[in-house]
Design a protein around this motif. Structure first.
Motif, mmCIF file in Angstrom:
data_model
loop_
_atom_site.group_PDB
_atom_site.id
_atom_site.type_symbol
_atom_site.label_atom_id
_atom_site.label_comp_id
_atom_site.label_asym_id
_atom_site.label_seq_id
_atom_site.Cartn_x
_atom_site.Cartn_y
_atom_site.Cartn_z
ATOM 1 N N LEU A 121 12.468 5.746 4.042
ATOM 2 C CA LEU A 121 11.899 6.199 2.775
ATOM 3 C C LEU A 121 12.850 7.183 2.096
ATOM 4 O O LEU A 121 13.048 7.114 0.893
ATOM 5 C CB LEU A 121 10.530 6.841 2.991
ATOM 6 N N SER A 122 13.461 8.064 2.869
ATOM 7 C CA SER A 122 14.447 8.994 2.295
ATOM 8 C C SER A 122 15.597 8.226 1.662
ATOM 9 O O SER A 122 16.097 8.604 0.601
ATOM 10 C CB SER A 122 14.993 9.933 3.375
ATOM 11 N N GLU A 123 16.023 7.156 2.301
ATOM 12 C CA GLU A 123 17.113 6.346 1.765
ATOM 13 C C GLU A 123 16.705 5.671 0.459
ATOM 14 O O GLU A 123 17.481 5.629 -0.500
ATOM 15 C CB GLU A 123 17.562 5.317 2.797
ATOM 16 N N ILE A 124 15.481 5.158 0.404
ATOM 17 C CA ILE A 124 14.980 4.519 -0.818
ATOM 18 C C ILE A 124 14.908 5.545 -1.948
ATOM 19 O O ILE A 124 15.361 5.284 -3.064
ATOM 20 C CB ILE A 124 13.603 3.871 -0.581
ATOM 21 N N ILE A 125 14.368 6.714 -1.658
ATOM 22 C CA ILE A 125 14.263 7.770 -2.670
ATOM 23 C C ILE A 125 15.656 8.198 -3.122
ATOM 24 O O ILE A 125 15.898 8.405 -4.315
ATOM 25 C CB ILE A 125 13.452 8.969 -2.132
ATOM 26 N N GLY A 126 16.591 8.301 -2.186
ATOM 27 C CA GLY A 126 17.969 8.638 -2.536
ATOM 28 C C GLY A 126 18.575 7.623 -3.491
ATOM 29 O O GLY A 126 19.258 7.989 -4.457
ATOM 30 N N SER A 172 0.822 -1.212 0.000
ATOM 31 C CA SER A 172 0.000 0.000 0.000
ATOM 32 C C SER A 172 0.853 1.258 0.000
ATOM 33 O O SER A 172 0.535 2.238 -0.673
ATOM 34 C CB SER A 172 -0.932 0.021 1.215
ATOM 35 N N ARG A 173 1.951 1.227 0.740
ATOM 36 C CA ARG A 173 2.837 2.392 0.781
ATOM 37 C C ARG A 173 3.528 2.608 -0.561
ATOM 38 O O ARG A 173 3.655 3.732 -1.026
ATOM 39 C CB ARG A 173 3.834 2.255 1.921
ATOM 40 N N PHE A 174 3.980 1.518 -1.180
ATOM 41 C CA PHE A 174 4.588 1.652 -2.509
ATOM 42 C C PHE A 174 3.566 2.149 -3.525
ATOM 43 O O PHE A 174 3.880 2.966 -4.390
ATOM 44 C CB PHE A 174 5.214 0.341 -2.978
ATOM 45 N N LYS A 175 2.343 1.671 -3.411
ATOM 46 C CA LYS A 175 1.284 2.122 -4.312
ATOM 47 C C LYS A 175 1.046 3.624 -4.126
ATOM 48 O O LYS A 175 0.837 4.352 -5.094
ATOM 49 C CB LYS A 175 -0.007 1.340 -4.041
ATOM 50 N N ALA A 176 1.109 4.091 -2.890
ATOM 51 C CA ALA A 176 0.887 5.513 -2.606
ATOM 52 C C ALA A 176 1.943 6.390 -3.265
ATOM 53 O O ALA A 176 1.627 7.455 -3.791
ATOM 54 C CB ALA A 176 0.870 5.757 -1.095
ATOM 55 N N LEU A 230 3.627 7.828 5.679
ATOM 56 C CA LEU A 230 4.855 8.140 4.959
ATOM 57 C C LEU A 230 5.350 9.551 5.269
ATOM 58 O O LEU A 230 6.541 9.825 5.172
ATOM 59 C CB LEU A 230 4.645 7.987 3.450
ATOM 60 N N LEU A 231 4.417 10.439 5.645
ATOM 61 C CA LEU A 231 4.768 11.814 5.972
ATOM 62 C C LEU A 231 4.305 12.154 7.377
ATOM 63 O O LEU A 231 3.352 11.573 7.882
ATOM 64 C CB LEU A 231 4.098 12.793 4.996
ATOM 65 N N ARG A 232 5.005 13.117 7.968
ATOM 66 C CA ARG A 232 4.552 13.694 9.237
ATOM 67 C C ARG A 232 4.321 15.172 8.973
ATOM 68 O O ARG A 232 4.881 15.747 8.040
ATOM 69 C CB ARG A 232 5.554 13.471 10.355
ATOM 70 N N SER A 233 3.483 15.763 9.782
ATOM 71 C CA SER A 233 3.213 17.187 9.607
ATOM 72 C C SER A 233 3.257 17.881 10.955
ATOM 73 O O SER A 233 3.095 17.253 12.007
ATOM 74 C CB SER A 233 1.843 17.394 8.950
ATOM 75 N N ARG A 234 3.512 19.175 10.885
ATOM 76 C CA ARG A 234 3.443 20.005 12.087
ATOM 77 C C ARG A 234 2.907 21.360 11.664
ATOM 78 O O ARG A 234 3.135 21.810 10.538
ATOM 79 C CB ARG A 234 4.795 20.124 12.771
ATOM 80 N N LYS A 235 2.185 21.961 12.566
ATOM 81 C CA LYS A 235 1.584 23.252 12.282
ATOM 82 C C LYS A 235 2.335 24.324 13.062
ATOM 83 O O LYS A 235 2.659 24.137 14.238
ATOM 84 C CB LYS A 235 0.110 23.231 12.687
ATOM 85 N N GLU A 236 2.625 25.409 12.381
ATOM 86 C CA GLU A 236 3.273 26.558 12.995
ATOM 87 C C GLU A 236 2.521 27.791 12.518
ATOM 88 O O GLU A 236 2.663 28.196 11.359
ATOM 89 C CB GLU A 236 4.747 26.612 12.593
ATOM 90 N N GLY A 237 1.722 28.361 13.402
ATOM 91 C CA GLY A 237 0.856 29.465 12.983
ATOM 92 C C GLY A 237 -0.154 28.965 11.976
ATOM 93 O O GLY A 237 -0.839 27.968 12.217
ATOM 94 N N ASN A 238 -0.226 29.623 10.831
ATOM 95 C CA ASN A 238 -1.162 29.183 9.800
ATOM 96 C C ASN A 238 -0.484 28.340 8.723
ATOM 97 O O ASN A 238 -1.074 28.057 7.695
ATOM 98 C CB ASN A 238 -1.879 30.384 9.168
ATOM 99 N N ARG A 239 0.754 27.950 8.967
ATOM 100 C CA ARG A 239 1.491 27.119 8.004
ATOM 101 C C ARG A 239 1.567 25.681 8.487
ATOM 102 O O ARG A 239 1.749 25.421 9.667
ATOM 103 C CB ARG A 239 2.902 27.656 7.817
ATOM 104 N N VAL A 240 1.458 24.773 7.521
ATOM 105 C CA VAL A 240 1.628 23.344 7.810
ATOM 106 C C VAL A 240 2.891 22.894 7.103
ATOM 107 O O VAL A 240 3.070 23.118 5.909
ATOM 108 C CB VAL A 240 0.415 22.510 7.336
ATOM 109 N N TYR A 241 3.782 22.285 7.867
ATOM 110 C CA TYR A 241 5.039 21.769 7.333
ATOM 111 C C TYR A 241 4.926 20.257 7.219
ATOM 112 O O TYR A 241 4.433 19.597 8.137
ATOM 113 C CB TYR A 241 6.206 22.109 8.264
ATOM 114 N N TYR A 242 5.413 19.730 6.106
ATOM 115 C CA TYR A 242 5.441 18.285 5.893
ATOM 116 C C TYR A 242 6.877 17.814 5.765
ATOM 117 O O TYR A 242 7.736 18.528 5.243
ATOM 118 C CB TYR A 242 4.669 17.900 4.628
#
Length: 107
Positions: free
Chosen positions: A90-95, A21-25, A71-83
């Motif tokens: 996953l970073s290693e696979i993408i690399g 499922s993760r690879f499909k995503a 696969l991703l994490r998020s955090r909110k800072e004010g009105n911005r969402v960081y992913y």
């Protein structure tokens, strides 16, 4: 010659479906681009939209799918969402994929 192992010996049987499922995503071109973009570090939704040249609703839909697959994490800072990528593996696979398919980018 080494004897080939059944697939269930390569990946734990209880992990086959979640991994598939993760690879499909990430198999979708835009989601793969998002993951590649997040490889070096976190970005805001606005930065992702600008970099990939698409709309915020479109990016948000894809980010939600990737987030729901853990696969991703998020955090909110004010009105911005960081992913950011949730799992360093996953970073290693993408690399590795970038080294193989985008060698000029890694020169």
């Amino acid at each position: 010659m080494a004897e080939s192992k059944p697939i269930t010996r390569l990946i734990r049987s209880d992990q086959i479906e979640p991994v598939a499922s993760r690879f499909k995503a990430i198999a979708h071109p835009l989601r793969l681009a998002i993951v590649c973009l997040l490889g070096p570090g976190e970005r805001t939704v606005t930065e992702i939209c600008q970099e990939l040249g698409t709309t915020q609703p479109n990016i948000s839909q894809h980010l939600n799918l990737l987030h729901n697959q853990d696969l991703l994490r998020s955090r909110k800072e004010g009105n911005r969402v960081y992913y950011a990528i949730a799992d360093q593996r996953l970073s290693e696979i993408i690399g590795m994929l970038q080294q193989i398919y985008c060698p000029e980018d890694n020169a």
